[in-house]
Design a protein around this motif. Sequence first.
Motif, PDB file in Angstrom:
ATOM      1  N   ILE A 215       0.797  -1.257  -0.257  1.00  0.00           N
ATOM      2  CA  ILE A 215      -0.017   0.052  -0.060  1.00  0.00           C
ATOM      3  C   ILE A 215       0.770   1.233   0.025  1.00  0.00           C
ATOM      4  O   ILE A 215       0.620   2.135  -0.668  1.00  0.00           O
ATOM      5  CB  ILE A 215      -0.984  -0.077   1.211  1.00  0.00           C
ATOM      6  CG1 ILE A 215      -1.849  -1.049   1.062  1.00  0.00           C
ATOM      7  CG2 ILE A 215      -1.712   1.372   1.349  1.00  0.00           C
ATOM      8  CD1 ILE A 215      -2.820  -1.291   2.409  1.00  0.00           C
ATOM      9  N   ASP A 216       1.876   1.204   0.930  1.00  0.00           N
ATOM     10  CA  ASP A 216       2.993   2.623   0.838  1.00  0.00           C
ATOM     11  C   ASP A 216       3.653   2.696  -0.376  1.00  0.00           C
ATOM     12  O   ASP A 216       3.830   3.629  -0.617  1.00  0.00           O
ATOM     13  CB  ASP A 216       3.780   2.044   2.047  1.00  0.00           C
ATOM     14  CG  ASP A 216       3.217   2.690   3.445  1.00  0.00           C
ATOM     15  OD1 ASP A 216       2.121   3.315   3.298  1.00  0.00           O
ATOM     16  OD2 ASP A 216       3.869   2.507   4.380  1.00  0.00           O
ATOM     17  N   ALA A 217       3.988   1.453  -1.093  1.00  0.00           N
ATOM     18  CA  ALA A 217       4.660   1.572  -2.152  1.00  0.00           C
ATOM     19  C   ALA A 217       3.649   2.151  -3.480  1.00  0.00           C
ATOM     20  O   ALA A 217       4.389   2.979  -4.172  1.00  0.00           O
ATOM     21  CB  ALA A 217       5.099   0.097  -2.607  1.00  0.00           C
ATOM     22  N   LEU A 218       2.449   1.902  -3.372  1.00  0.00           N
ATOM     23  CA  LEU A 218       1.473   2.429  -4.293  1.00  0.00           C
ATOM     24  C   LEU A 218       1.363   3.943  -4.184  1.00  0.00           C
ATOM     25  O   LEU A 218       1.424   4.753  -4.989  1.00  0.00           O
ATOM     26  CB  LEU A 218       0.084   1.775  -4.126  1.00  0.00           C
ATOM     27  CG  LEU A 218      -0.865   2.129  -5.176  1.00  0.00           C
ATOM     28  CD1 LEU A 218      -0.485   1.833  -6.599  1.00  0.00           C
ATOM     29  CD2 LEU A 218      -2.248   1.322  -4.694  1.00  0.00           C
ATOM     30  N   LYS A 219       1.319   4.282  -2.925  1.00  0.00           N
ATOM     31  CA  LYS A 219       1.110   5.789  -2.398  1.00  0.00           C
ATOM     32  C   LYS A 219       2.500   6.404  -2.802  1.00  0.00           C
ATOM     33  O   LYS A 219       2.362   7.561  -3.334  1.00  0.00           O
ATOM     34  CB  LYS A 219       0.868   5.752  -1.011  1.00  0.00           C
ATOM     35  CG  LYS A 219      -0.413   5.679  -0.612  1.00  0.00           C
ATOM     36  CD  LYS A 219      -0.440   5.483   0.919  1.00  0.00           C
ATOM     37  CE  LYS A 219      -2.067   5.080   1.422  1.00  0.00           C
ATOM     38  NZ  LYS A 219      -2.321   5.248   2.847  1.00  0.00           N
ATOM     39  N   TRP A 220       3.718   5.834  -2.649  1.00  0.00           N
ATOM     40  CA  TRP A 220       4.956   6.210  -2.855  1.00  0.00           C
ATOM     41  C   TRP A 220       4.934   6.543  -4.709  1.00  0.00           C
ATOM     42  O   TRP A 220       5.341   7.860  -4.845  1.00  0.00           O
ATOM     43  CB  TRP A 220       6.018   5.369  -2.605  1.00  0.00           C
ATOM     44  CG  TRP A 220       7.521   6.218  -2.666  1.00  0.00           C
ATOM     45  CD1 TRP A 220       7.984   6.368  -3.674  1.00  0.00           C
ATOM     46  CD2 TRP A 220       8.189   6.355  -1.376  1.00  0.00           C
ATOM     47  NE1 TRP A 220       9.331   7.018  -3.332  1.00  0.00           N
ATOM     48  CE2 TRP A 220       9.544   6.845  -2.055  1.00  0.00           C
ATOM     49  CE3 TRP A 220       7.987   6.280  -0.126  1.00  0.00           C
ATOM     50  CZ2 TRP A 220      10.473   7.267  -1.011  1.00  0.00           C
ATOM     51  CZ3 TRP A 220       9.080   6.801   0.706  1.00  0.00           C
ATOM     52  CH2 TRP A 220      10.410   7.319   0.139  1.00  0.00           C
ATOM     53  N   LEU A 221       4.689   5.826  -5.187  1.00  0.00           N
ATOM     54  CA  LEU A 221       4.700   6.057  -6.771  1.00  0.00           C
ATOM     55  C   LEU A 221       3.549   6.968  -7.190  1.00  0.00           C
ATOM     56  O   LEU A 221       3.980   7.827  -8.171  1.00  0.00           O
ATOM     57  CB  LEU A 221       4.147   4.543  -7.526  1.00  0.00           C
ATOM     58  CG  LEU A 221       5.278   3.570  -7.477  1.00  0.00           C
ATOM     59  CD1 LEU A 221       4.718   2.193  -8.200  1.00  0.00           C
ATOM     60  CD2 LEU A 221       6.468   4.035  -8.171  1.00  0.00           C
ATOM     61  N   TRP A 222       2.554   7.213  -6.616  1.00  0.00           N
ATOM     62  CA  TRP A 222       1.608   8.201  -6.814  1.00  0.00           C
ATOM     63  C   TRP A 222       2.211   9.525  -6.450  1.00  0.00           C
ATOM     64  O   TRP A 222       2.113  10.577  -7.347  1.00  0.00           O
ATOM     65  CB  TRP A 222       0.206   8.072  -6.051  1.00  0.00           C
ATOM     66  CG  TRP A 222      -0.961   9.003  -6.474  1.00  0.00           C
ATOM     67  CD1 TRP A 222      -1.885   8.679  -6.928  1.00  0.00           C
ATOM     68  CD2 TRP A 222      -1.186  10.311  -5.790  1.00  0.00           C
ATOM     69  NE1 TRP A 222      -2.600   9.764  -7.340  1.00  0.00           N
ATOM     70  CE2 TRP A 222      -2.139  10.830  -6.632  1.00  0.00           C
ATOM     71  CE3 TRP A 222      -0.331  11.040  -5.072  1.00  0.00           C
ATOM     72  CZ2 TRP A 222      -2.521  12.255  -6.115  1.00  0.00           C
ATOM     73  CZ3 TRP A 222      -0.749  12.314  -4.834  1.00  0.00           C
ATOM     74  CH2 TRP A 222      -1.951  12.887  -5.332  1.00  0.00           C
ATOM     75  N   LEU A 223       2.869   9.641  -5.496  1.00  0.00           N
ATOM     76  CA  LEU A 223       3.501  10.832  -5.226  1.00  0.00           C
ATOM     77  C   LEU A 223       4.512  11.399  -6.289  1.00  0.00           C
ATOM     78  O   LEU A 223       4.777  12.323  -6.600  1.00  0.00           O
ATOM     79  CB  LEU A 223       4.294  10.890  -3.609  1.00  0.00           C
ATOM     80  CG  LEU A 223       3.305  10.854  -2.661  1.00  0.00           C
ATOM     81  CD1 LEU A 223       3.955  10.443  -1.290  1.00  0.00           C
ATOM     82  CD2 LEU A 223       2.205  12.106  -2.481  1.00  0.00           C
ATOM     83  N   ASP A 224       5.375  10.164  -6.635  1.00  0.00           N
ATOM     84  CA  ASP A 224       6.327  10.427  -7.606  1.00  0.00           C
ATOM     85  C   ASP A 224       5.729  11.116  -8.920  1.00  0.00           C
ATOM     86  O   ASP A 224       6.048  11.814  -9.540  1.00  0.00           O
ATOM     87  CB  ASP A 224       6.944   9.352  -7.859  1.00  0.00           C
ATOM     88  CG  ASP A 224       8.291   9.002  -6.942  1.00  0.00           C
ATOM     89  OD1 ASP A 224       8.445   9.996  -6.018  1.00  0.00           O
ATOM     90  OD2 ASP A 224       8.671   7.849  -6.819  1.00  0.00           O
ATOM     91  N   CYS A 242       5.318  13.255   3.151  1.00  0.00           N
ATOM     92  CA  CYS A 242       4.677  12.381   3.177  1.00  0.00           C
ATOM     93  C   CYS A 242       5.570  11.007   3.146  1.00  0.00           C
ATOM     94  O   CYS A 242       5.349  10.079   3.769  1.00  0.00           O
ATOM     95  CB  CYS A 242       3.577  12.019   2.064  1.00  0.00           C
ATOM     96  SG  CYS A 242       2.512  13.451   2.323  1.00  0.00           S
ATOM     97  N   LYS A 243       6.466  10.990   2.202  1.00  0.00           N
ATOM     98  CA  LYS A 243       7.668  10.211   2.006  1.00  0.00           C
ATOM     99  C   LYS A 243       8.559   9.891   3.371  1.00  0.00           C
ATOM    100  O   LYS A 243       8.585   8.545   3.708  1.00  0.00           O
ATOM    101  CB  LYS A 243       8.447  10.306   0.876  1.00  0.00           C
ATOM    102  CG  LYS A 243       7.722  10.220  -0.529  1.00  0.00           C
ATOM    103  CD  LYS A 243       8.695  10.792  -1.616  1.00  0.00           C
ATOM    104  CE  LYS A 243       8.112  10.522  -2.984  1.00  0.00           C
ATOM    105  NZ  LYS A 243       9.092  10.974  -4.146  1.00  0.00           N
TER     106      LYS A 243
END
Length: 281
Positions: A215-224, A242-243
Amino acid sequence: MANYYCLIAGLPEIDFSDSHPGYSMDELVEQLHESLTPWDARLMANFFFLQRDCKNLVGYLKDPEAELMYQGAYTKEQYKDLVKSAEEMNFNVHRYPSFLSIFAREWAFNKDKKGYFPEDEILYLFYKYAIDNCSNKFVREWYQMNMDINNILTAILARKYGWNIADYIKGEGEVQEKLREENTPDFGLSREMDYMKELIQIADQDDPVKKEKMIDALKWLWLDDNTFFEPFGIESVFAYMCKLEMQYRWANLDVEKGKESFEQIIENLRGEARVPDAYKV
């Protein structure tokens, strides 16, 4: 729109595969106080640090003598003032967001109810507050994504165990409506959400720790992806915070094992490439 080239260029690069925080949150907060415009400082206080205040408020209500867990926008004295004012005066204290006053006032009635999870409830109230009140599109969409992820994973879980999905979905909107009414495997959301496939894969994970990492990886990619065109704006400052907070969540993981696991997860989610088409070679 302010440009924070010097601030962002001076920050160390952080990577999702790093299992320890790449920077001190306290140092970064100090830099923000020195660098942000008054408008952007209010944005960070109201829509980044306020989420930490929500967690602190729950902790304070459970035990007023306990130490605060997070560095938020408010002090312990302000939590005391908020709770006392909300309880004694029976109205929303205008110097704080109204949902905090309502939550504090209703605490005594809700805290012992079966199935009441205060951390989840106040998080939903915060998401709704941010989505309804923030003037920054990036921040609104960030919290909308977070709410949608929570609702979608909850709906998948409820369907798996035969529960009434509508009882567990928070909020109103097109996503919530489809989750409550659609019977297809993807709830009819795949065309509208490019991460729906990944969420279905995440929901299939039995290991709760790996699920949280995904879930966090998905959010990290969204932020990128969503700061790609504005690398030095307040959006990128917000994304960095956030990261960094995600890194702090996983700070106790074994370094090598955690790094290998994170790297594999990020590659699996990234697929071919998530660089916008205009920048693809």
